[in-house]
Design a protein around this motif. Structure first.
Motif: not given
Ligand code: PBG
Length: 315
Positions: A16-18, A22, A259, A289-290, A293-294, A298, A300
Motif C-alpha cells: 500500500t502506497t498512496f 488522495q 473512500g 491511514w495504511h 488503504k490496505r 481509494q 481518505i
C-alpha cells in the motif's frame, strides 16, 4: 522474514502506497466568529471565519495539501425559507482566490442550518418530511455548484438524495460536477468533536432514523449500491476505521472507487492517546491511514491530511 531485512527490501515489497492528493482535509467556516477556535480533541483543526480559512488554505497549499472538504456553519438557524448567501460567498471567495490550484468539495447537509440540528426537515407531526428534505438538499447542491464548487458530498443519508441532486445538476448544466456520496454512513458514536465544530448536534432524538445501524453489514452494502445506482461518482464509508470490512465488497459490487472518512472521534482517539504519551501521534496516524488503504480505500478524508508532507507521503 527473508523479505524484511532492510528498508529497501521492505519498500520493494510494499503493497500500500498512496499520494497526498488522495488525502482530503476538512475545513470549517463559520459565519459567526471573530477569530478561529481550535476543535476540542482535533489538534491543528479550527472553526474559522472566511478570512482565516483563506490564510489556512494558503498555508496548506504550501505544504502540498490541495484537496479539501468544506463544512459551512451559517449564523441564523432556520427550518424553512433558507437562503445560501453566506455559503455561496464562502465557496466563490475560496475558488476565486485559489482557482484550480486546489480541489474544493462541499458537504451537503442540513444539520448546520436547521434549528433542531437534524439532517432533514420534519412535518408538523415530527415525522421526516422526505420530499421537502430532498428538494431543499438538491437546492443546496445547486447553489453550491453555481458558486463554483468542484464537487458535492451529500452526507444527510436521505433515501433518494443522490438521484435528486444528480438531476438538478444535470438540468442546470452542471453535469460535470461530481458527487462523492457518503454512501455507507453509520449512526456512529464517533462524530462527537465534529458536532461541536459544526454546531450540528441534534436537539432531540438521534440520527438512527436515517443513518445506518452499525450492527448491519448487508444493509450498509445496499446503501452504497443504491448510491451507485442513483448516479454517485465516488462512494465513501464512514466512520472509516470502523467500516474497513465494507470497502472491498462495495468496490466489487459497484465497480466504483470507495473512500474512507476517518471521523473526528477516531482521529481524536489517536490525538488524545498521544497527548498522554501513550503512543507516537505521527506513526499511529500513518498506520491508521495504511490500514484503510490496505482495506481498499481509494481516498481518505482525515483531519491530519495537512500533515501528509511531514509524514512523508509522496506527491
Ligand atoms: C453531517 C456530517 C457529520 C459528519 C460529517 N458530515 C455529522 C453527523 O452525521 O452527525 C461527521 C464527521 C466527523 O465526525 O468527523 N451530517
Amino acid at each position: 522474514m527473508r523479505l524484511k531485512k532492510n528498508k529497501i527490501l521492505r519498500n520493494m515489497c510494499v503493497e500500500t502506497t498512496f499520494l497526498n492528493d488522495q488525502l482530503i482535509q476538512p475545513i470549517f467556516v463559520s459565519e459567526n466568529l471573530e477569530s478561529k477556535k481550535e476543535i476540542p480533541g482535533i489538534p491543528n483543526n479550527f472553526v474559522m471565519n472566511l478570512k482565516e480559512s483563506i490564510q489556512q488554505i494558503e498555508l496548506d497549499l504550501k505544504n502540498n495539501q490541495k484537496n479539501f472538504l468544506l463544512f459551512m456553519i451559517p449564523k441564523d438557524k432556520k427550518d424553512s425559507d433558507f437562503n445560501f448567501n453566506f455559503q455561496q460567498n464562502v465557496i466563490s471567495t475560496i475558488k476565486n482566490t485559489f482557482k484550480n490550484d486546489m480541489l474544493l468539495w462541499a458537504d451537503v447537509c442540513l444539520c448546520s442550518m436547521t434549528t433542531h440540528g437534524h439532517c432533514c426537515l420534519f412535518d408538523n407531526n415530527k415525522n421526516i418530511d422526505l420530499s421537502s428534505s430532498l428538494s431543499i438538499l438538491s437546492k443546496i447542491a445547486l447553489n453550491y455548484a453555481e458558486a463554483g464548487v468542484d464537487g458535492l458530498a451529500p452526507s444527510d443519508m436521505m433515501d433518494g438524495r443522490t438521484v435528486s441532486i444528480r438531476k438538478i445538476l444535470d438540468d442546470n448544466k452542471y453535469n460535470l460536477v461530481p458527487i462523492m456520496s457518503y454512501s455507507s454512513k453509520f449512526a456512529s458514536n464517533f462524530y462527537g468533536p465534529f458536532r461541536y465544530a459544526a454546531d450540528s448536534a441534534p436537539s432531540f432524538g438521534d440520527r438512527k432514523q436515517y443513518q445506518l445501524d452499525y450492527r448491519n453489514k448487508s444493509e450498509a452494502i445496499r446503501a452504497s449500491v443504491r448510491c451507485f445506482e442513483e448516479g454517485a461518482d465516488l462512494l465513501m464509508v464512514k466512520p472509516g476505521q470502523g467500516s474497513i470490512d465494507l470497502i472491498q465488497e462495495i468496490k466489487i459490487k459497484t465497480g466504483l472507487m470507495v473512500g474512507a472518512y476517518q471521523v473526528s472521534g477516531e482521529y481524536a482517539g489517536i490525538a488524545l492517546a498521544a497527548e498522554k504519551e501513550l503512543l507516537n501521534f505521527n506513526n499511529a496516524l500513518l498506520e491508521s491511514w495504511h490500514v484503510m488503504k490496505r482495506a481498499g480505500a481509494q481516498f481518505i478524508i482525515s483531519y491530519g491530511a495537512r500533515k501528509s508532507k511531514e509524514l512523508g507521503i509522496s506527491e
